[in-house]
Design an enzyme around this catalytic site. Structure first.
Site, PDB file in Angstrom:
ATOM      1  N   HIS A   1       0.846  -1.190   0.000  1.00 63.47           N
ATOM      2  CA  HIS A   1       0.000   0.000   0.000  1.00 63.47           C
ATOM      3  C   HIS A   1       0.879   1.237   0.000  1.00 63.47           C
ATOM      4  CE1 HIS A   1      -3.141   2.854   1.137  1.00 63.47           C
ATOM      5  NE2 HIS A   1      -3.973   1.943   0.689  1.00 63.47           N
TER       6      HIS A   1
ATOM      7  N   ASP B   1      -7.904  -5.480   0.057  1.00 63.39           N
ATOM      8  CA  ASP B   1      -8.418  -6.365  -0.989  1.00 63.39           C
ATOM      9  C   ASP B   1      -8.041  -7.828  -0.800  1.00 63.39           C
ATOM     10  OD1 ASP B   1      -9.661  -4.349  -2.553  1.00 63.39           O
ATOM     11  OD2 ASP B   1      -7.682  -3.690  -3.211  1.00 63.39           O
TER      12      ASP B   1
HETATM   13  N1  CMC Z   1       4.149  -7.603  -4.811  1.00 61.05           N
HETATM   14  C1  CMC Z   1       5.484  -7.562  -4.994  1.00 61.05           C
HETATM   15  N2  CMC Z   1       6.233  -6.455  -4.838  1.00 61.05           N
HETATM   16  C2  CMC Z   1       5.600  -5.344  -4.471  1.00 61.05           C
HETATM   17  C3  CMC Z   1       4.210  -5.298  -4.257  1.00 61.05           C
HETATM   18  C4  CMC Z   1       3.484  -6.495  -4.432  1.00 61.05           C
HETATM   19  N3  CMC Z   1       2.163  -6.503  -4.239  1.00 61.05           N
HETATM   20  N4  CMC Z   1       3.843  -4.041  -3.927  1.00 61.05           N
HETATM   21  C5  CMC Z   1       4.963  -3.316  -3.926  1.00 61.05           C
HETATM   22  N5  CMC Z   1       6.032  -4.088  -4.255  1.00 61.05           N
HETATM   23  C6  CMC Z   1       7.445  -3.683  -4.307  1.00 61.05           C
HETATM   24  C7  CMC Z   1       7.751  -2.858  -5.559  1.00 61.05           C
HETATM   25  O1  CMC Z   1       8.171  -3.694  -6.616  1.00 61.05           O
HETATM   26  C8  CMC Z   1       8.819  -1.943  -5.050  1.00 61.05           C
HETATM   27  O2  CMC Z   1      10.028  -2.680  -4.983  1.00 61.05           O
HETATM   28  P1  CMC Z   1      11.453  -1.942  -5.252  1.00 61.05           P
HETATM   29  O3  CMC Z   1      11.586  -0.932  -4.156  1.00 61.05           O
HETATM   30  O4  CMC Z   1      12.448  -3.025  -5.210  1.00 61.05           O
HETATM   31  O5  CMC Z   1      11.322  -1.305  -6.606  1.00 61.05           O
HETATM   32  C9  CMC Z   1       8.424  -1.650  -3.603  1.00 61.05           C
HETATM   33  O6  CMC Z   1       7.662  -2.790  -3.196  1.00 61.05           O
HETATM   34  C10 CMC Z   1       7.573  -0.389  -3.460  1.00 61.05           C
HETATM   35  O7  CMC Z   1       6.449  -0.524  -4.329  1.00 61.05           O
HETATM   36  P2  CMC Z   1       5.822   0.647  -5.157  1.00 61.05           P
HETATM   37  O8  CMC Z   1       5.176   0.101  -6.371  1.00 61.05           O
HETATM   38  O9  CMC Z   1       6.818   1.735  -5.328  1.00 61.05           O
HETATM   39  O10 CMC Z   1       4.714   1.142  -4.129  1.00 61.05           O
HETATM   40  P3  CMC Z   1       3.501   2.076  -4.455  1.00 61.05           P
HETATM   41  O11 CMC Z   1       3.187   2.794  -3.226  1.00 61.05           O
HETATM   42  O12 CMC Z   1       3.765   2.893  -5.667  1.00 61.05           O
HETATM   43  O13 CMC Z   1       2.329   1.053  -4.863  1.00 61.05           O
HETATM   44  C11 CMC Z   1       0.552  -0.483  -4.685  1.00 61.05           C
HETATM   45  C12 CMC Z   1       1.322   0.642  -3.996  1.00 61.05           C
HETATM   46  C13 CMC Z   1      -0.681  -0.789  -3.863  1.00 61.05           C
HETATM   47  C14 CMC Z   1       0.081  -0.007  -6.075  1.00 61.05           C
HETATM   48  C15 CMC Z   1       1.464  -1.735  -4.805  1.00 61.05           C
HETATM   49  O14 CMC Z   1       1.832  -2.170  -3.527  1.00 61.05           O
HETATM   50  C16 CMC Z   1       0.811  -2.857  -5.588  1.00 61.05           C
HETATM   51  O15 CMC Z   1       0.895  -2.875  -6.816  1.00 61.05           O
HETATM   52  N6  CMC Z   1       0.116  -3.808  -4.903  1.00 61.05           N
HETATM   53  C17 CMC Z   1      -0.625  -4.854  -5.578  1.00 61.05           C
HETATM   54  C18 CMC Z   1      -1.963  -4.321  -6.056  1.00 61.05           C
HETATM   55  C19 CMC Z   1      -2.918  -4.104  -4.920  1.00 61.05           C
HETATM   56  O16 CMC Z   1      -3.093  -4.951  -4.048  1.00 61.05           O
HETATM   57  N7  CMC Z   1      -3.612  -2.934  -4.952  1.00 61.05           N
HETATM   58  C20 CMC Z   1      -4.631  -2.590  -3.945  1.00 61.05           C
HETATM   59  C21 CMC Z   1      -4.199  -1.455  -3.083  1.00 61.05           C
HETATM   60  S1  CMC Z   1      -5.222  -1.257  -1.604  1.00 61.05           S
HETATM   61  C22 CMC Z   1      -6.781  -0.794  -2.176  1.00 61.05           C
HETATM   62  C23 CMC Z   1      -6.819   0.562  -2.766  1.00 61.05           C
HETATM   63  O17 CMC Z   1      -6.795   1.542  -2.045  1.00 61.05           O
HETATM   64  O18 CMC Z   1      -6.903   0.640  -3.976  1.00 61.05           O
END
Ligand code: CMC
Length: 429
Positions: free
Chosen positions: A313, A370
């Site tokens: 998140h 989720d």
């Molecule tokens: N699986 C594997 N790696 C992950 C995941 C995951 N679900 N989420 C984040 N990471 C890694 C990402 O690759 C990055 O690694 P590095 O630092 O080595 O590059 C690090 O963790 C930080 O991730 P980010 O993408 O920069 O984080 P963000 O804040 O931009 O993204 C997120 C948040 C929710 C989009 C992401 O965690 C994700 O894609 N999760 C899976 C989709 C999901 O469950 N979404 C629902 C979110 S909660 C409901 C809502 O409010 O929508």
């Protein structure tokens, strides 16, 4: 009226660039969040701040929802979500978000009545459902239908809304529920079921979803209770992607229905609300493969685009408090209904493995809202392609509350800046 807190007048951050020191006022929120106000920076220095994807930018001052991502705290208007789940219904939560206070008994009754009065969809719009392809995703149907609502109610702009916000909010919250059920009925080739004025909000939705001309749905109070829990927990989450879409589109004084349509579209993405459907797809694949480790490794592999859906998140760097409540509710509900879902076992195993793995631990990746919600929706009988619609149904009061706040506290159109890095203009000699 601006929501901006009073500046202390004494606290500043200092920014030094070349030989100049720029003083930037400090703003402090009611929960102690500290921000640097850079609004005047460009005017005084010609410089902008750069923050793609808003990793570090507060886009507004808001009084609606507070999230403490470090400590896993979430409250709406000062009332914790635990308290709301324990003692209140979704409709009361919607009232709280929209009006700032929980309703008294008579106010709650009046609001429920208003919702019922506005639960019917314009009959001409019912026929729209017949023209979508059967396989259309309900989220796309919902955003299209919501945009279409603006052709039936063309004058719902900031000015008119000040007068009839209650009716409009009721229509949005109530017709979304009716449309969601219609979209589902249409997808399975059954006739639509109209809302009943004697049923409360969640029971009415279940009736429209699951009653048929040959088989009336018997309302189960346990299902109504769990649905209230899920809707309360999804009702708002401050400046997430879809709410930001609503506030941004709304700032151009777009019709409210079209504005909400933009929010629905934003929510449909798999990184946002669409994740609840993606989680179930993933869990099903894992059950079929019988290999949790393979998916953990894939999620860690930088050469793969696969992510553990329902994990991570932007704001929470600890357990998502909504996920904690939903996980327990999921166990209790499945036990009460005597349902044994193999996906729950796999989800728990996956969570256990991930939370011991350095990749997830070092990045603070925990299950989010989720991760377990889809298992409950499955147990209720809601099909997977409707999961994100359920999220949108719940988020409606949050979107409207933010829109309302935005039009009453923000007078300017949302319009970020950029740093141009393309070709420079060629000057002819
Ligand atoms: N699986 C594997 N790696 C992950 C995941 C995951 N679900 N989420 C984040 N990471 C890694 C990402 O690759 C990055 O690694 P590095 O630092 O080595 O590059 C690090 O963790 C930080 O991730 P980010 O993408 O920069 O984080 P963000 O804040 O931009 O993204 C997120 C948040 C929710 C989009 C992401 O965690 C994700 O894609 N999760 C899976 C989709 C999901 O469950 N979404 C629902 C979110 S909660 C409901 C809502 O409010 O929508």
């Amino acid at each position: 009226m601006s929501n901006k807190p009073k500046e202390s007048g004494v606290e500043y951050a200092e920014l030094k660039y070349k030989d100049k020191v720029i003083k930037l006022p400090i703003v402090i929120g009611t929960e102690g969040e500290v921000g640097i106000d850079i609004a005047e920076l460009r005017k005084t220095t010609g410089m902008v701040t750069v923050d793609p994807s808003f990793l570090n930018t507060a886009v507004c001052y808001s009084k609606i929802t507070y999230v403490d991502g470090e400590n896993g705290i979430l409250h709406y208007r000062g009332v914790s979500v635990d308290e709301l789940v324990k003692n209140h219904r979704f409709v009361e939560t919607a009232y709280l978000l929209l009006r700032g206070k929980l309703p008294k008994a008579d106010q709650s009754k009046r609001f429920s009545k208003l919702l019922n009065e506005h639960s019917l969809l314009h009959e001409d719009m019912r026929h729209f459902f017949d023209r979508f392809p059967r396989a259309a995703h309900p989220m796309q149907i919902m955003s299209t239908m919501f945009d279409a609502l603006s052709t039936f109610y063309p004058n719902v702009d900031a000015l008119s809304m000040r007068e009839d916000i209650d009716i409009c909010a009721a229509r949005l919250i109530s017709t979304f529920r009716t449309m969601a059920a219609f979209a589902y009925k249409r997808s399975i080739g059954e006739p639509v079921v109209y809302p009943r004025s004697d049923l409360p909000y969640c029971a009415n939705f279940l009736h429209m979803m699951f009653s048929s001309p040959v088989n009336p749905y018997e309302i189960n109070p346990e299902v109504v209770k769990i649905l209230n829990t899920l809707l309360i927990l999804h009702a708002d989450h401050e400046q997430n992607c879809s709410t930001t879409a609503v506030r941004t589109v709304g700032s151009a004084q777009v019709n409210l229905y079209s504005t909400i349509s933009a929010g629905i579209s934003a929510l449909s993405g798999p990184l946002h609300g669409g994740a609840n459907q993606a989680v179930i797809d993933m869990l099903k694949r894992i059950v079929k493969d019988g290999d949790v480790k393979k998916y953990i490794d894939k999620a860690k592999d930088k050469n793969s685009s696969f992510r553990l859906m329902g994990f991570g998140h932007r704001v929470y760097k600890t357990f998502d408090p909504r996920a904690v409540i939903i996980k327990k509710a999921c166990h209790d509900f499945l036990a009460t209904m005597n349902i044994n879902d193999p996906l729950l076992e796999v989800a728990m195993h996956l969570e256990e493995v991930a939370l011991k793995d350095d990749y997830f631990v070092s990045r603070n990746l925990y299950p989010n809202v989720d991760f377990y919600s889809g298992i409950i929706y499955r147990a209720i009988g809601i099909p997977e392609n409707m999961f994100t619609v359920m999220f949108a149904l719940a988020r409606m009061p949050g979107w409207i509350a933010h829109w309302k706040e935005m039009i009453s506290s923000q007078t300017k159109i949302t319009r970020p800046r950029q740093i141009y890095v393309g070709k420079t203009m060629k000057h002819e000699k």
